[in-house]
Design a protein around this motif. Structure first.
Motif, PDB file in Angstrom:
ATOM      1  N   TYR A   1       0.834  -1.206   0.000  1.00  0.00           N
ATOM      2  CA  TYR A   1       0.000   0.000   0.000  1.00  0.00           C
ATOM      3  C   TYR A   1       0.868   1.255   0.000  1.00  0.00           C
ATOM      4  CZ  TYR A   1      -3.807   3.197   1.283  1.00  0.00           C
ATOM      5  OH  TYR A   1      -4.729   4.226   1.306  1.00  0.00           O
ATOM      6  N   THR A   2       1.829   1.302   0.910  1.00  0.00           N
ATOM      7  CA  THR A   2       2.696   2.477   1.012  1.00  0.00           C
ATOM      8  C   THR A   2       3.528   2.669  -0.248  1.00  0.00           C
ATOM      9  OG1 THR A   2       2.836   2.187   3.414  1.00  0.00           O
ATOM     10  CG2 THR A   2       4.509   3.568   2.389  1.00  0.00           C
ATOM     11  N   SER A   3       4.000   1.563  -0.831  1.00  0.00           N
ATOM     12  CA  SER A   3       4.813   1.656  -2.047  1.00  0.00           C
ATOM     13  C   SER A   3       4.018   2.211  -3.220  1.00  0.00           C
ATOM     14  CB  SER A   3       5.371   0.274  -2.403  1.00  0.00           C
ATOM     15  OG  SER A   3       6.220  -0.191  -1.378  1.00  0.00           O
ATOM     16  N   LEU A   4       2.744   1.858  -3.294  1.00  0.00           N
ATOM     17  CA  LEU A   4       1.875   2.416  -4.334  1.00  0.00           C
ATOM     18  C   LEU A   4       1.543   3.873  -4.041  1.00  0.00           C
ATOM     19  CD1 LEU A   4      -0.547  -0.618  -4.678  1.00  0.00           C
ATOM     20  CD2 LEU A   4       1.097   0.134  -6.416  1.00  0.00           C
ATOM     21  N   GLN A   5       1.314   4.163  -2.790  1.00  0.00           N
ATOM     22  CA  GLN A   5       0.948   5.519  -2.378  1.00  0.00           C
ATOM     23  C   GLN A   5       2.084   6.504  -2.640  1.00  0.00           C
ATOM     24  OE1 GLN A   5       0.396   6.075   1.900  1.00  0.00           O
ATOM     25  NE2 GLN A   5      -1.505   7.175   1.489  1.00  0.00           N
ATOM     26  N   THR A   6       3.315   6.071  -2.423  1.00  0.00           N
ATOM     27  CA  THR A   6       4.478   6.943  -2.584  1.00  0.00           C
ATOM     28  C   THR A   6       5.104   6.837  -3.974  1.00  0.00           C
ATOM     29  OG1 THR A   6       5.904   5.232  -1.632  1.00  0.00           O
ATOM     30  CG2 THR A   6       5.017   6.898  -0.127  1.00  0.00           C
ATOM     31  N   LYS A   7       4.473   6.059  -4.860  1.00  0.00           N
ATOM     32  CA  LYS A   7       4.894   5.922  -6.258  1.00  0.00           C
ATOM     33  C   LYS A   7       6.253   5.249  -6.417  1.00  0.00           C
ATOM     34  CE  LYS A   7       1.198   8.133  -7.570  1.00  0.00           C
ATOM     35  NZ  LYS A   7       0.056   7.399  -8.177  1.00  0.00           N
ATOM     36  N   ILE A   8       6.634   4.437  -5.445  1.00  0.00           N
ATOM     37  CA  ILE A   8       7.821   3.600  -5.648  1.00  0.00           C
ATOM     38  C   ILE A   8       7.570   2.656  -6.817  1.00  0.00           C
ATOM     39  CG2 ILE A   8       9.229   1.757  -4.630  1.00  0.00           C
ATOM     40  CD1 ILE A   8       8.851   3.155  -1.931  1.00  0.00           C
ATOM     41  N   VAL A   9       6.317   2.174  -6.890  1.00  0.00           N
ATOM     42  CA  VAL A   9       5.855   1.401  -8.045  1.00  0.00           C
ATOM     43  C   VAL A   9       4.522   1.986  -8.496  1.00  0.00           C
ATOM     44  CG1 VAL A   9       7.059  -0.768  -7.565  1.00  0.00           C
ATOM     45  CG2 VAL A   9       4.839  -0.310  -6.486  1.00  0.00           C
ATOM     46  N   ASP A  10       4.141   1.694  -9.727  1.00  0.00           N
ATOM     47  CA  ASP A  10       2.882   2.207 -10.275  1.00  0.00           C
ATOM     48  C   ASP A  10       1.797   1.146 -10.354  1.00  0.00           C
ATOM     49  OD1 ASP A  10       3.850   4.857 -10.860  1.00  0.00           O
ATOM     50  OD2 ASP A  10       4.989   3.973 -12.516  1.00  0.00           O
ATOM     51  N   ALA A  11       2.158  -0.099 -10.107  1.00  0.00           N
ATOM     52  CA  ALA A  11       1.198  -1.180 -10.310  1.00  0.00           C
ATOM     53  C   ALA A  11       1.487  -2.324  -9.344  1.00  0.00           C
ATOM     54  CB  ALA A  11       1.273  -1.687 -11.754  1.00  0.00           C
ATOM     55  N   GLN A  12       0.501  -3.199  -9.212  1.00  0.00           N
ATOM     56  CA  GLN A  12       0.654  -4.424  -8.435  1.00  0.00           C
ATOM     57  C   GLN A  12      -0.314  -5.443  -9.007  1.00  0.00           C
ATOM     58  OE1 GLN A  12      -1.563  -5.982  -5.687  1.00  0.00           O
ATOM     59  NE2 GLN A  12      -3.116  -4.992  -6.955  1.00  0.00           N
ATOM     60  N   GLU A  13      -0.237  -6.686  -8.540  1.00  0.00           N
ATOM     61  CA  GLU A  13      -1.165  -7.707  -9.011  1.00  0.00           C
ATOM     62  C   GLU A  13      -1.559  -8.591  -7.835  1.00  0.00           C
ATOM     63  OE1 GLU A  13       0.267 -11.272  -9.492  1.00  0.00           O
ATOM     64  OE2 GLU A  13       1.532 -10.226  -8.056  1.00  0.00           O
ATOM     65  N   ASN A  14      -2.873  -8.804  -7.703  1.00  0.00           N
ATOM     66  CA  ASN A  14      -3.424  -9.607  -6.618  1.00  0.00           C
ATOM     67  C   ASN A  14      -4.847  -9.998  -6.975  1.00  0.00           C
ATOM     68  OD1 ASN A  14      -2.088 -10.315  -4.004  1.00  0.00           O
ATOM     69  ND2 ASN A  14      -1.467  -8.163  -4.057  1.00  0.00           N
ATOM     70  N   PRO A  15      -5.385 -11.009  -6.323  1.00  0.00           N
ATOM     71  CA  PRO A  15      -6.806 -11.318  -6.506  1.00  0.00           C
ATOM     72  C   PRO A  15      -7.696 -10.190  -5.993  1.00  0.00           C
ATOM     73  CG  PRO A  15      -5.629 -13.184  -5.568  1.00  0.00           C
ATOM     74  CD  PRO A  15      -4.695 -12.007  -5.502  1.00  0.00           C
ATOM     75  N   LEU A  16      -8.926 -10.147  -6.490  1.00  0.00           N
ATOM     76  CA  LEU A  16      -9.851  -9.077  -6.107  1.00  0.00           C
ATOM     77  C   LEU A  16     -10.096  -9.033  -4.607  1.00  0.00           C
ATOM     78  CD1 LEU A  16     -12.571  -9.185  -8.926  1.00  0.00           C
ATOM     79  CD2 LEU A  16     -10.587  -7.680  -8.739  1.00  0.00           C
ATOM     80  N   ALA A  17     -10.159 -10.208  -3.957  1.00  0.00           N
ATOM     81  CA  ALA A  17     -10.431 -10.228  -2.517  1.00  0.00           C
ATOM     82  C   ALA A  17      -9.354  -9.491  -1.735  1.00  0.00           C
ATOM     83  CB  ALA A  17     -10.561 -11.668  -2.019  1.00  0.00           C
ATOM     84  N   ILE A  18      -8.104  -9.602  -2.170  1.00  0.00           N
ATOM     85  CA  ILE A  18      -7.014  -8.911  -1.481  1.00  0.00           C
ATOM     86  C   ILE A  18      -6.988  -7.435  -1.868  1.00  0.00           C
ATOM     87  CG2 ILE A  18      -4.512  -8.741  -1.323  1.00  0.00           C
ATOM     88  CD1 ILE A  18      -4.363 -11.724  -1.260  1.00  0.00           C
TER      89      ILE A  18
END
Length: 336
Positions: free
Chosen positions: A202-219
């Motif tokens: 969450y923090t890595s996406l929030q701070t733009k360390i990365v722009d994307a991630q991949e996970n199932p919808l439940a997560i």
């Protein structure tokens, strides 16, 4: 019983009524064990495991008390894997793909675009392929319970663009878990995968360390990743689960009847959790869309063909070996 750190308690406060919280009896249990997970308390895996632990405690007359520690309260995945091996944690649920850092064969269920649906995935993991993988896990000094929990098919979320074709993955800074199969697949799509533990996503996406991630919808839902992402591309690129792992020394200390109760209740919890995840996924797309995620569908064949041209399937057949690859293809059909 669930013990939460201050961080985990805040994250899961709204859901605590769904999870059984029990106080310890005055008389100490004969066996006080820990079961760790990396998922939020609201996830069906934790809800069903919590129910199972209450049943185990009741059926052993309080002599076996297993405390649930969700939300990576006891550390990152590599730390908790190390501790279940040492016996500091007695039980741990872990994705086979992350377990592959110790047991390479366990990643085989995550071969990109292999399973066409969950029915096929469960046939494989409850059948000969899962039996083979559990045997490999046993060789590395861990017990894997018979019924794998469902993590579902994985989807790609992004903050900067939707993923419609393999070309859209080029140069994408995407978070991946610490496992070679993920890194290999996204590199073959010319993306820029970065390994980050789940509790930091969450923090890595929030701070733009990365722009994307991949996970199932439940997560994506339970971890509130929709708050820091704009697009969700339904790629179904990997099917993932959670093996329930046990420390052999700790498990074998239990009386035989206690062992049977633990196996029965936790395997049953996995089957109930699969139903929960299926029901949850059927409703999540609309609820996540209301949270602001923009969804798009993809054509799996285009991505599968891109991986085949990059040599992905040929490479991983060589890594896993002919026998497990043959078992995989007996469920999926020819790959590559």
């Amino acid at each position: 019983m669930i013990k939460l750190s201050r961080r985990a308690a805040v994250a899961g406060a709204a859901a605590l009524p769904l999870v059984s919280v029990m106080s310890r009896p005055a008389r100490a249990a004969d066996f006080s064990y820990k079961l760790a997970t990396n998922l939020p308390p609201t996830h069906p895996l934790n809800v069903r495991i919590s129910e199972a632990l209450a049943n185990i405690k009741q059926q052993t007359a309080g002599k076996l008390d297993i405390t649930l520690f969700p939300n990576s309260t006891l550390g990152t995945d590599p730390v908790m894997l190390s501790e279940v091996r040492s016996g500091a944690i007695q039980f741990f649920t872990l994705s086979p793909l992350i377990l592959s850092t110790l047991v390479p064969a366990s990643a085989i269920n995550g071969v990109g675009f292999a399973f066409k649906d969950e029915k096929t995935a469960f046939a494989a993991m409850d059948g000969k392929l899962g039996e083979y993988v559990r045997g490999e896990i046993s060789k590395r000094g861990l017990i894997a319970f018979e019924n794998i929990f469902d993590n579902g098919f994985r989807q790609i979320t992004t903050s900067n663009r939707p993923i419609n074709t393999p070309a859209d993955l080029k140069s994408l800074r995407i978070r991946v878990p610490p496992a070679a199969l993920w890194t290999s697949m996204f590199k073959d799509f010319d993306a820029a995968p970065t390994t980050i533990s789940f509790n930091e996503v969450y923090t890595s996406l929030q701070t733009k360390i990365v722009d994307a991630q991949e996970n199932p919808l439940a997560i994506i839902n339970s971890a509130k990743l929709y708050e820091v992402q704009k697009y969700c591309s339904l790629t179904n690129h990997m099917w993932d689960g959670f093996w329930l792992l046990a420390n052999p020394a700790a498990f074998n200390k239990l009386p035989a009847d206690f062992q049977a109760i633990v196996r029965k209740e936790l395997n049953a919890a996995a089957l109930r959790q699969r139903v929960d995840v299926a029901a949850l996924n059927s409703s999540l797309q609309s609820s996540l869309a209301k949270q602001g995620l923009a969804f798009n569908n993809t054509v799996p064949a285009a991505f599968r063909n891109a991986l085949a041209q990059a040599g992905f399937y040929k490479y991983w057949k060589g890594q896993f070996g002919a026998q497990p690859w043959s078992l995989l293809e007996s469920y999926t059909g020819p790959l590559g």
